[in-house]
Design an enzyme around this catalytic site. Sequence first.
Site, mmCIF file in Angstrom:
data_model
loop_
_atom_site.group_PDB
_atom_site.id
_atom_site.type_symbol
_atom_site.label_atom_id
_atom_site.label_comp_id
_atom_site.label_asym_id
_atom_site.label_seq_id
_atom_site.Cartn_x
_atom_site.Cartn_y
_atom_site.Cartn_z
ATOM 1 N N ASP A 1 48.227 26.839 -9.052
ATOM 2 C CA ASP A 1 49.247 25.856 -8.432
ATOM 3 C C ASP A 1 48.688 25.708 -7.686
ATOM 4 O OD1 ASP A 1 51.344 25.796 -6.396
ATOM 5 O OD2 ASP A 1 52.680 27.563 -6.921
ATOM 6 N N GLU B 1 42.091 35.086 -19.126
ATOM 7 C CA GLU B 1 42.682 34.202 -18.526
ATOM 8 C C GLU B 1 43.682 34.413 -17.249
ATOM 9 O OE1 GLU B 1 45.522 30.565 -19.883
ATOM 10 O OE2 GLU B 1 44.904 31.838 -21.641
#
Length: 227
Positions: free
Chosen positions: A131, A56
């Site tokens: 982001d 992850e």
Amino acid sequence: MRSVVSYVKRGGRMTVGQQRAWNELWPSLGRTVGELPEGPVDFDDWFGRRAPVMVEIGSGMGETTSQLAAAAPELNYVAVEVYDPGLGQLMLRAEKLGVENLRLMHGDAVVLLTSHVEPGTLSGVRLFFPDPWPKKRHHKRRIVQPEFVALVASRLAPGGTFHMATDWENYAEQMMEVCSAEPLLRNRHAGEPGGWAPRPEWRPITKFENRADVEGRISHDLIFERV
């Protein structure tokens, strides 16, 4: 290794608990990407067992990552993050849940995948709410670019999955376009409207999703599979 990176190395003081986690738990649970020896990481040795490896990228403060690892004890779960307090908090959450199948990497996921993961070995890569770099002039900083997707695809075992989620519409469209153009990947949900994957019930709702819902943004999941 890259002239443009997709993250900002934030500062921030650690809490007493986070610092304790670094002092007591990091030696067994964590490694720093920049300090790894040359060559691939021996995940079987690190976890003490042979199991499918899930990576992850960007575990943040670890709330969902700890839950995901706890819910999948059959996986060797590797969380990659650059934010020190976030890793400390993740260790605390994992300790509280009694998670034993989680290891942490501090540093750049691109460097990890490029230099320390063998091709064709990962069962999956997850990238949840990276982001978004919403300003158009910053889109080049988004991590999902053709070169990155090709790298991820090359590290997946056949049938392995690259699962992404974002609440920014134009980033979701960029993810779809870039991943659809990668010859080593196929969209598992190409038959669904827009090719979007149904939101998996097992993925916890993040603070980013809650904020997006309040602000009227729709979250999209994309799941591509290594052919």
